[in-house]
Design a protein around this motif. Sequence first.
Motif, PDB file in Angstrom:
ATOM      1  N   UNK A 186     -27.175 -24.592  25.735  1.00 60.08           N
ATOM      2  CA  UNK A 186     -26.627 -24.817  24.402  1.00 60.08           C
ATOM      3  C   UNK A 186     -25.120 -24.994  24.526  1.00 60.08           C
ATOM      4  N   UNK A 187     -24.614 -26.115  24.001  1.00 61.38           N
ATOM      5  CA  UNK A 187     -23.181 -26.363  23.924  1.00 61.38           C
ATOM      6  C   UNK A 187     -22.817 -26.499  22.452  1.00 61.38           C
ATOM      7  N   UNK A 188     -21.877 -25.688  22.018  1.00 61.02           N
ATOM      8  CA  UNK A 188     -21.511 -25.614  20.603  1.00 61.02           C
ATOM      9  C   UNK A 188     -20.080 -26.132  20.455  1.00 61.02           C
ATOM     10  N   UNK A 219     -38.301  -7.297  31.871  1.00 58.36           N
ATOM     11  CA  UNK A 219     -37.247  -8.214  32.294  1.00 58.36           C
ATOM     12  C   UNK A 219     -36.484  -8.702  31.080  1.00 58.36           C
ATOM     13  N   UNK A 220     -35.227  -9.073  31.292  1.00 57.01           N
ATOM     14  CA  UNK A 220     -34.396  -9.686  30.258  1.00 57.01           C
ATOM     15  C   UNK A 220     -33.809 -10.972  30.810  1.00 57.01           C
ATOM     16  N   UNK A 221     -33.778 -11.986  29.980  1.00 56.73           N
ATOM     17  CA  UNK A 221     -33.267 -13.285  30.398  1.00 56.73           C
ATOM     18  C   UNK A 221     -34.081 -14.391  29.761  1.00 56.73           C
ATOM     19  N   UNK A 222     -33.922 -15.636  30.210  1.00 54.43           N
ATOM     20  CA  UNK A 222     -34.692 -16.765  29.655  1.00 54.43           C
ATOM     21  C   UNK A 222     -36.117 -16.782  30.198  1.00 54.43           C
ATOM     22  N   UNK A 223     -36.883 -15.750  29.865  1.00 53.58           N
ATOM     23  CA  UNK A 223     -38.237 -15.600  30.400  1.00 53.58           C
ATOM     24  C   UNK A 223     -39.219 -15.342  29.264  1.00 53.58           C
ATOM     25  N   UNK A 224     -40.476 -15.685  29.530  1.00 49.23           N
ATOM     26  CA  UNK A 224     -41.576 -15.414  28.615  1.00 49.23           C
ATOM     27  C   UNK A 224     -42.696 -14.761  29.404  1.00 49.23           C
ATOM     28  N   UNK A 268     -25.882 -16.801  26.586  1.00 51.66           N
ATOM     29  CA  UNK A 268     -25.161 -16.832  27.855  1.00 51.66           C
ATOM     30  C   UNK A 268     -25.049 -15.452  28.482  1.00 51.66           C
ATOM     31  N   UNK A 269     -25.009 -14.396  27.679  1.00 51.02           N
ATOM     32  CA  UNK A 269     -25.023 -13.045  28.252  1.00 51.02           C
ATOM     33  C   UNK A 269     -26.304 -12.810  29.027  1.00 51.02           C
ATOM     34  N   UNK A 319     -20.663 -11.775  33.142  1.00 48.36           N
ATOM     35  CA  UNK A 319     -21.093 -11.038  31.958  1.00 48.36           C
ATOM     36  C   UNK A 319     -20.148  -9.884  31.654  1.00 48.36           C
ATOM     37  N   UNK A 320     -19.569  -9.291  32.687  1.00 45.21           N
ATOM     38  CA  UNK A 320     -18.637  -8.191  32.453  1.00 45.21           C
ATOM     39  C   UNK A 320     -17.370  -8.679  31.763  1.00 45.21           C
ATOM     40  N   UNK A 321     -16.957  -9.921  32.058  1.00 43.19           N
ATOM     41  CA  UNK A 321     -15.807 -10.495  31.365  1.00 43.19           C
ATOM     42  C   UNK A 321     -16.135 -10.701  29.889  1.00 43.19           C
ATOM     43  N   UNK A 322     -17.390 -11.046  29.570  1.00 38.90           N
ATOM     44  CA  UNK A 322     -17.799 -11.178  28.171  1.00 38.90           C
ATOM     45  C   UNK A 322     -17.702  -9.838  27.448  1.00 38.90           C
TER      46      UNK A 322
END
Length: 769
Positions: free
Chosen positions: A382-384, A430-435, A613-614, A622-625
């Motif tokens: 995704x680009x916003x 799990x966490x992330x872009x997964x199903x 993105x996180x 991610x730590x910078x976020x």
Amino acid sequence: MSDQPDKVERWTWTQFPATRLEAARMVIPLACSYAPLSPLPPHLQPFEFDPQQCRTCEAVLNSYCQCDFRSLTWLCPLCGTKNNFPQQYSAINESNLPTELHRESTTVEYVLGNARPLPPPFYLFCIDLCVGSANPQDMEDLRETLLKALNFLPPDAIVGVITFGTAVSVHELRPASDDLPGRVFTLKGSKAYTTQQIAKFLRLNIQGPLLEKEMPKHAPGTVPNTFFARLSDVEMFLTELFEGLEPDPWPVDPHCRQRRCVGAAMSTAVGLCDALFPGSGGRIMLFLSGPCTEGPGMLCVPSTYHTGLTVDTDLGNVMRGHNDIKGDTPEAKNWTKARTFYDELSSKLVRNGHCVDAFLNALDQVGFAEMRSCVTLTGGTCLLVDSYSNEKFVDAFKKFFRRNADGTFPKVYNARIKVQCSPQWKVAGACGPVTSAKKKSLSVSQDSEMGVGGTCEWIMPSVDDKTHLAFYFEVANTQKTGGFRFVQFTTRYQHCSGSTRLRVTTLCHPISTATRADDFVQCFDQETAAVLMARLASFKAEDGHLFDVLRWLDGHLIKLVAKFAKYERDNPSSLTLAPQLSLFPQFIFHLRRSQFLQVFNSSPDETCFFRLWLDRESPTNALVMIQPALYSYDSSGGPRPCLLDSTSVTPDCILVLDTYFEVVVHYGESIVAWREAGYQNQPNYEYFKRLLEQPVEEAMKIVKARYPQPRFVECDHHGSQARLLYNVINPSKTHQDGDNYGGGGGEIVYTDDASLQTFLDHLKKLAVQ
């Protein structure tokens, strides 16, 4: 100040207790950040043969297997089964080991020869034509963007085109050698379409695959019909098509939003790909410039100007916000219905291994929060941005098509990642872009779920070499103190060449023999723990209440400090933390204030963008976020890391703030006065000229190296954009501290938020009770 590469895996604890009772007392769960497709070392190229697997648990032969060279057998470290080596391994011995048994070969990759060949990934352009009515330059920018995409794609790419406005148009693609004009099939934008309806309307001859859900019977690399074509065959046709795109002709009142059937277009695109490419990877590239105001997936309310319309196209009415969604106000009355519609589309996308990339060009919201599952669950990008001509978008769009050194694309498709554990532990989620693939095994935790749990296998329609997933584990009561736990990640995916590959990573994790809290603290990775806890908090905040998420975070922090800090009971001033734990409380402090949890100053679309993105970035990024990085420049030099605190804002320094999504250069009050006086233009003040240039140069290095490209902002002290800095720094000095006016160093921040010191003081009081 540049992004550093992360390891393939990082653990919250490098050692962990042996029993469930002791594990529960550790507070922070045992978890790891894992990059399934991180680049292989140059000396370790993919194997051109199928892997050897355990006959019981199907684990792949790895460097932790115990081998008996006399009997030519190997012992599986995950289930303990003894397996025979095949005939081709008959010559192995201690000095002649195959590569997969070398100690450094914890990650290997196989090109599977027994898998059926698949066509190359397809690229379906789904283009919003409701652009350019107010500013014709917007349509010209869109045309240029689409033409650039043609140059970035490989010549053998399979491409298709759908355009939409008030109605949906599916374009036939004709090669240059064909004299017939390409037909355009137009569908109503007021309804959704099933795969069967799309096949009927477009006259697709695919009855077999529709019934059997198998790949169409065309040869690998060929194109099934005239709606998709090889780019090299139709490049001239596509160039003319994109150059001739015009804004949607449907008349619209100047005070109203255009009638845009995003939902109908998405259902058409998903149905077309489901019919022609079931089980074969590809991308739907959505170019969107506004919200859906027509048909399924619309997100507005009845208009006050035009009662004959069923949706609010009035530009004067603000679109739904977070409070509207939580309060179920009329502005968000279509929220649940739209999300359900897109969730059904995402299920079909995940099943077929197709992903959606959203390139969003608008000053207002476009409804990304409703359709987020189509992007986040499929591994899409995704680009916003506010314009396709924005330099930020132009550079990011080019990086989207980046290639490896060998010319191949790092993005892969139709991936399935499986986790197998030794009996000492179980995977909890799990966490992330997964199903979830809803696959049970002995490696699955039956007692708890963290993130997407209840399975040992997850589906990722698209993933690249920079994607980092989070996996959470639970200790079983079957192990003894000492020794190792083993886990194997196997990722089966479709390479951009059409081949099927298997990436295997086998890891061992020590079972701690320690009994004292001080010994466990030495094994704590506070950076990884903060990132993986942030992912869990973000996951909970998607559909939960913020108050409950903050209480959950605070509870874990208090218990962790109470367990591992040194203190005298009921004496907060005596509390001290080990260096391995000292930064974790401030990470949580900044996480509580971050845009991932606090949505006050963000739209629903922006919040979903940040969380997307996180969920996939490396722990370092991610730590910078979570806790932005702050650097200082002054006459004595720079950059120097400085505290993310209001005391760092001084008149004679320049600050560079990196929040990952924004890079801000802030000029102090004296610096601004000297610059306005023109000292940088005088020969005697070359050092001051260099002082002004150096922060900008370093900031631009960060901007150019990162994807998605952050927004670059320069601001003066007390300028309007300076709020970007004041919003994230620790407000150690506020307007409520009356004695700070006129004295002391640092900047006064006007806020009611508690400072880090106040947060730590309360933490100490609760921890020592």
